[in-house]
Design an enzyme around this catalytic site. Sequence first.
Site, PDB file in Angstrom:
ATOM      1  N   GLY A 236       0.818  -1.209   0.000  1.00  0.00           N
ATOM      2  CA  GLY A 236       0.000   0.000   0.000  1.00  0.00           C
ATOM      3  C   GLY A 236       0.850   1.256   0.000  1.00  0.00           C
TER       4      GLY A 236
ATOM      5  N   ASN B 162      -6.888   4.470   9.647  1.00  0.00           N
ATOM      6  CA  ASN B 162      -6.346   3.236  10.209  1.00  0.00           C
ATOM      7  C   ASN B 162      -6.369   3.203  11.726  1.00  0.00           C
ATOM      8  OD1 ASN B 162      -4.442   5.344   9.454  1.00  0.00           O
ATOM      9  ND2 ASN B 162      -2.879   4.090  10.421  1.00  0.00           N
TER      10      ASN B 162
ATOM     11  N   GLN C 232      -7.277   0.436   4.474  1.00  0.00           N
ATOM     12  CA  GLN C 232      -8.086  -0.128   5.564  1.00  0.00           C
ATOM     13  C   GLN C 232      -9.509  -0.452   5.122  1.00  0.00           C
ATOM     14  OE1 GLN C 232      -7.049  -1.046   8.508  1.00  0.00           O
ATOM     15  NE2 GLN C 232      -5.007  -0.166   8.376  1.00  0.00           N
TER      16      GLN C 232
ATOM     17  N   SER D  12      -3.912  -2.792  -0.154  1.00  0.00           N
ATOM     18  CA  SER D  12      -2.859  -3.708   0.256  1.00  0.00           C
ATOM     19  C   SER D  12      -3.458  -5.085   0.507  1.00  0.00           C
ATOM     20  CB  SER D  12      -2.227  -3.151   1.540  1.00  0.00           C
ATOM     21  OG  SER D  12      -1.371  -4.115   2.084  1.00  0.00           O
TER      22      SER D  12
ATOM     23  N   HIS E 113      -2.340  -7.568   2.606  1.00  0.00           N
ATOM     24  CA  HIS E 113      -2.260  -8.209   3.925  1.00  0.00           C
ATOM     25  C   HIS E 113      -3.278  -7.677   4.928  1.00  0.00           C
ATOM     26  CE1 HIS E 113       0.080  -5.288   6.520  1.00  0.00           C
ATOM     27  NE2 HIS E 113       0.177  -4.729   5.338  1.00  0.00           N
TER      28      HIS E 113
ATOM     29  N   THR F 274       9.670  -8.087 -12.110  1.00  0.00           N
ATOM     30  CA  THR F 274       8.947  -9.336 -12.362  1.00  0.00           C
ATOM     31  C   THR F 274       7.778  -9.461 -11.397  1.00  0.00           C
ATOM     32  OG1 THR F 274      10.942 -10.400 -13.155  1.00  0.00           O
ATOM     33  CG2 THR F 274       9.176 -11.858 -12.421  1.00  0.00           C
TER      34      THR F 274
ATOM     35  N   CYS G 251       5.342   6.106  23.158  1.00  0.00           N
ATOM     36  CA  CYS G 251       6.248   4.981  23.332  1.00  0.00           C
ATOM     37  C   CYS G 251       6.105   3.961  22.206  1.00  0.00           C
ATOM     38  CB  CYS G 251       5.989   4.307  24.655  1.00  0.00           C
ATOM     39  SG  CYS G 251       6.929   5.070  25.965  1.00  0.00           S
TER      40      CYS G 251
END
Lengths: 145, 398
Positions: B74, B154, B182, B202, B204, B240, B328
Site C-alpha cells: 500500500g 487506520n 483499511q 494492500s 495483507h 517481475t 512509546c
Amino acid sequence: MYTEKVMDHFEHPRNVGEIENPSGMGTVGNAKCGDIMRIYLDIDENQIIRDVKFKTFGCGAAVATSSMATELVKGKSVQEAMAVTNKAVCEALDGLPPVKVHCSLLAEEAIHAALWDYAQKSGIQIEGLKKPKADIGEEEMEEEY
Amino acid sequence: MNEKKLIYLDNAATTKVKPEVVEAMLPYFTEYYGNPSSVYEFSEESRKGITHAREVIANALGAKTNEIYFTGCGTESDNWALKATAEAYKEKGNHIITTKIEHHAILHSCEWLEKHGVEVTYLDVDENGRISLEELEQAIRPETILISIMFANNEIGTIEPVKEIGQIARKHGILFHTDAVQAFGHEPINVDEYNIDMLSASGHKINAPKGVGFLYIRTGVKIRSFIHGGAQERKRRGGTENVAQIVGMGRAVELAMESLEQRKAKETELRDYLMEKVMSTVPYTRINGDRKNRLANNINFAFQFIEGESLLIMLDMAGICGSSGSACTSGSLDPSHVLLAIGLPHEIAHGSLRLTLSEENTKEEMDYVAETIKNVVERLRSMSPLYEDFMKKNSCVR
C-alpha cells in the site's frame, strides 16, 4: 524487547504506593511526553531511607525503572541514595532498549527531586544535590471528559 | 507450560493469511514458476494467474482490468500516486490537498513533495476525524492537481465522506486519490460511483500475504512509472510480477467480497458489544472516532490517567494483541498525529488503545477482553500519579 528483569519489575513492581506525611516527595516528567514519576521518601533521624514508595504514569520501562530505583535506595543513607544514578538503575535491570534510556534518567531525577524536598523541609544540605528541574504543571492534569 | 491464550485484535496492522489463499498460491511456487514475461507456453499459467487476480480486483471495484496495477504494498501505491501525479501534472499546477490524519505513506510523501516545490494543504478534521467538505472546497486553487483523502482511517476507523469528496473533485476537474488500505474488502467501493481516479490497497489487510498491493489508476490519468524497469504492468510498474502473492491477493479479494456484508454485520455486533461493555465498566474512558461512519472492525478507546504501552504489555501478558497511539509505541515523543488532530490532549492520547477485530473473534473473547481491560486499567491507575492527583482533587471539591 525488554529484559527479563525489566519485565519482572513491570509485572511485579516493588514499592508501589504513597506515604502519608513523607519526609520528601518529588514528581518529575510531564504528561505531554507520556512519563511522570513520583517518589515518596520516609527518612529517619539518622538520614536513613526507612521506606520509599512510587507512582508512575508511563511505559513499561518507566514503571520498571521506578521500581528498581526504589529498591536501590531503600535502607540506604541519603548520601548513598545520591549515588544511585540512571546508569546504576539501567545496569540493575540488565539494560534498557536505547529509546528507553531516558526513563532511567527520569528515575534518577525523581529520587533527587524527593531528596531535594526532604532537604528543603528539614533545612539540611545534601552534597552534590541540585535543585530539580521544573515540576509537572498542575494545569496539565485538568483535562476531563 | 499451557498453550498461551491468543486473542488477536490487531487486524488493522495485519491479518492472518487464509488457508484458502495459501492453497491458491502454492502451485505458483513449485509448479507454475515461469516468468509471466516469457514467451513459452510453460509461463502461460503464471500469466493466467495474474490475469484472474486482476479481473477479480477490477470487479470488486467496478473498474476495468487494465486499470489495476500490482505493486509491492500500500505504501508503494501511495508514493506512486502522489509523486507521479505531481510530476505528470506539473504543467497544470503544484498544489495537493490532503488531510492531517493520513497514513505516513501519504504524509511523508507529501513532506517530500513539499521539498520539491509542491504545495500541500493539510485539511483539519472534526472531533470524530471527518473532514469538512466546505473547507475542502475552499482549499481548492486553480493550481490544485490532486485531492488525496483516505477512505477510512487506520487508527480511529472513521470513514470519510468519499462520495461527496469525489463529486467535489470531479466538479473542479481535479484528480481524486484515496488510500483505501483499511477499507478495501471491508467496505463496498465503486470507483465510478465515488468518482475515484486512483485508489491504493494492500493485500495483507484482507487475509492475503504481506508484500503485495495494487494501485487503481483510472483510464485517462496520465501518471507514469514510479518503479522503472521492464514492460510489466503495461509498462507502468517494472519488476517481475510477484505471481504467487498476486494470485493470493486475488483469492483473498474473492473471499472478502463474497462475505463482505455478513462479515461486516458480525464485526459490527462484536465491536459494539465490546465498546459498550468497556464503556459501562471502566470510568474516565472515551471512544475515539466517528460512532456512525466507522469501519465495522475498529475500536479505539482512550483511558485517562494511564499510558498505552504499559496497557499493551499487560494485555499481551493476558494473551491479547492490540495497539496504541502512545508516544512509546510510535517511537517518538509525540503521541499519534491522528489523535492529536481530533483534538485529544497529549496525556489522553498517550492512553489510547486500538482493537481491530476479525470475523473469527467471538463474543466469549469479547467478554474476556472487557474483563481484562477493566482489571488492567484499574491496576495501572492505582500506580498512576495522575489518577492519585485527580482523585485527591475531586474528593476535596466534594
